[in-house]
Design an enzyme around this catalytic site. Sequence first.
Site, short mmCIF file in Angstrom:
data_model
loop_
_atom_site.label_atom_id
_atom_site.label_comp_id
_atom_site.label_asym_id
_atom_site.label_seq_id
_atom_site.Cartn_x
_atom_site.Cartn_y
_atom_site.Cartn_z
CG ASN A 32 34.84 -37.79 -25.80
OD1 ASN A 32 33.86 -37.91 -25.07
ND2 ASN A 32 35.84 -38.64 -25.79
CD GLU A 33 36.60 -39.41 -22.35
OE1 GLU A 33 37.74 -39.77 -22.71
OE2 GLU A 33 35.73 -40.22 -21.99
CG ASP A 34 38.71 -32.04 -25.86
OD1 ASP A 34 39.71 -32.58 -26.34
OD2 ASP A 34 37.62 -32.00 -26.44
NE ARG A 94 40.22 -40.17 -23.61
CZ ARG A 94 40.33 -41.42 -23.22
NH1 ARG A 94 41.46 -42.07 -23.45
NH2 ARG A 94 39.35 -42.03 -22.60
#
Length: 810
Positions: free
Chosen positions: A415-417, A379
């Site tokens: 992750n979740e970028d 993130r």
Amino acid sequence: MTSLSRRQFLELATAAALLPPSLARAQTSSVHTLDSGWEFLRMPLAGPFEVWSNQPLAPWTPVTLPHCFNDYDGCDPDVPAYRGRGWYRITVPVANPHPNGRTLLHIEGAGQSSEVYLGPHLAGRHIGGYDEYVLDLTELLAQPGAMNKDGALLSILCDNSPDLDRMPSDLSDFTLYGGLYRSVHLVYVPSVSIEQLHVHVEAGKGAPASVKVEARLHNPTTATTALPLSLTIKDPKGKTVHTVSRSQMPWTGTETLTTFVLPNPRLWHPKTPALYTCTFTLGDSIQIQRFGIRFCEFQQDGPFLLNGERLLLQGTHRHEDHAGYAAATPAGILRKEMHMIRDMGANFIRLAHYQQQRLVLDLCDELGILVWEEVSWCRGGVGSEAFQHQGKEKLATMIDQHRNHPSIILWGLGNEDDWEGEYPSVDMVAIPAYLQQLQDIAHALDPSRKTVIRRCDFARTIPDVYSPSIWAGWYGGRFVDYESSLDKQRPRVKHLLHAEWGADNHAGRHAEDPYKTITVIKEGDTAERGLAYMAQGGEARVSRDGDWSESYACDLFDWHLKTQHSLPWLTGALQWCFKDFTTPLRPENPVPRINQKGIVERDLTPKEGYYVFQSYLAEKPMAHIYGHTWPVRWGRPNEPRTVKVYSNCPVAELFLNGKSLGIRKRDIQNFPAAGLRWDTPFLAGENHLKVVATTATHERVEDEIAFIYQTEPWGTPARLTLEVMERSPTRVTLEAKLLDASGILCLEARNRIRYTLSGEGKLIDNLGTATGSRVVELTNGRSRISIIPAKTQSTAAVSAEGLPTAFCLI
């Protein structure tokens, strides 16, 4: 010899340049683990002068390593965890036995940024809390002020202050802990020593295995004297299968030591995790590395093959976090955790969302747990140039330090970028461009493994394997939408692997009807979108509107597992997350600041969901009646209630109060509990259940529980009670209950309560468990907490909004 293209050459050169020196310590007898003798101060200081001042600004506290300075406040319900500086100091005797040898300091992990000093002298800085690093102290030890009569004056500053230029992002949904939360070692090596040892393996089904061993040296004085070199390879049974012996001049860069063929290799597999051993000696420097021989294939639009045979990847995720210790989990507890994961039946784990310590990887190798290990780009958008460089460096470091582990099959690139609010923005051009750079580095450093990322849809085709966001029955849709969601995502990428599915569940909360508050949930879209993790706003969803009971979570787990086992094309799926963990983003949860999606609590106490997974994944025969933590069930007199048994045995017989309720056959497509369920009325008052399950070879496993069946309906909650349930000289356990005006227990009450204590005793709180938080939601109208009693009388109290406070003398 195959020639490299210009792009391949640049990728290799860039990747090699990212590797910091001295990434691995030589494994010799001259390794001194510095676990005791430390002092700690959690506050900013002006520098090392104040660390060693005769007039300290505050008292220092003796500590042992590993140590995390958020071990208590990581899930404090009232105040966010400390983000700032903490200083460690120790005086270390130094006596290097090697003539002209080097003295190294090996730090396995220091969160989140760190500075190392010898007396007033800066030995080095390190950014990032999860990779190992080594500093050569040799020259500094000779500087004025570096030592006193007792040894070297070593101090380490750890800083977890918010920092936009550091990974992981401060938007991450887990606590960025501070401290020396992994081991620190003082290492004596000769003037030329082994820095890193890599074993490369190529294998195929029924074919010989090709093995290549490479090494880098630590040789800061550029010594040129030839040294004796020996290398020995032993098979999993300890038999020597290859040796090398010669004299060789020191080299720069990476040198190939040997290549050879194993004609009949023993293959590494989760059921047979066979490990070979490579021992390399150069002069007086020794390093030992284990490796495994295996080969894998991700078939396009199809399953995963290990050693030529399909293996459905099933397992979970883990954070480095534990009740009372935070990131400084002792080795014994860590071993217990990993054995519980394997005993659950898991063959695969994602190490989220950063490089984890060497013991975790060693245990995965030994226990037969395949691994997705991930760089800490979580993130963060693309951030600054420094931020991007750090991601590249951390990826290169992780691969360099862990590539010998046969358990690792995937390098996670992030992750979740695509997260809302990323810094400086969710740039749909810059993020894929940066992800491509990480992809190139990973392939350049390790062509033998594939890459993976979770949830960045506009860049999903860049990594080799992709995990979309599917949270069926929690953040979106219903759990019956799971298969259709997989079918929708499957054709969008070449290799789909589903990471992160599950449900929050408050340990000890159960429901006779877990669906009554979520009848308005729409079918269809199951992705986690926007801020769906929050407890308010947006469309109806189970995460907001459900009861957070173990009853619902077990049904969701059950449905997902039965679906996964019915899909011959599925690569695999990973439940989020094995153990509850702290997060600053969820202060409103039933246990504040705890992500409660674990199938065990933060102290490793199993929830009911653990046994759902065992019933599908474990090989050892097991049977478990749902409800071991459900002391009181409820309903009308003679109203049928469902009893569920989770078992991997083909048949089971249930007994109620000594009377058989019949035999059921297990069928995983017969939801719920694979057909092992019985509908029966209970007696008002006390009841006893026993199950006898039988394997195909007639082995029997049993389980039993006792509970109360309450038929009296309750009214509006009116008053709290608090009383002592258990007492010992060192611990007193209290239980709070919420009753109506007639004194009937309100079994669906979920009120948020607060415990307080006056006197000299101490609440055992901030553990991040349902029985270890001073602020917590009730589980079926009750709650427990423990106290360390004092010699004098104390008074405990429990309160809730709109209710009179209850007291108890201790």
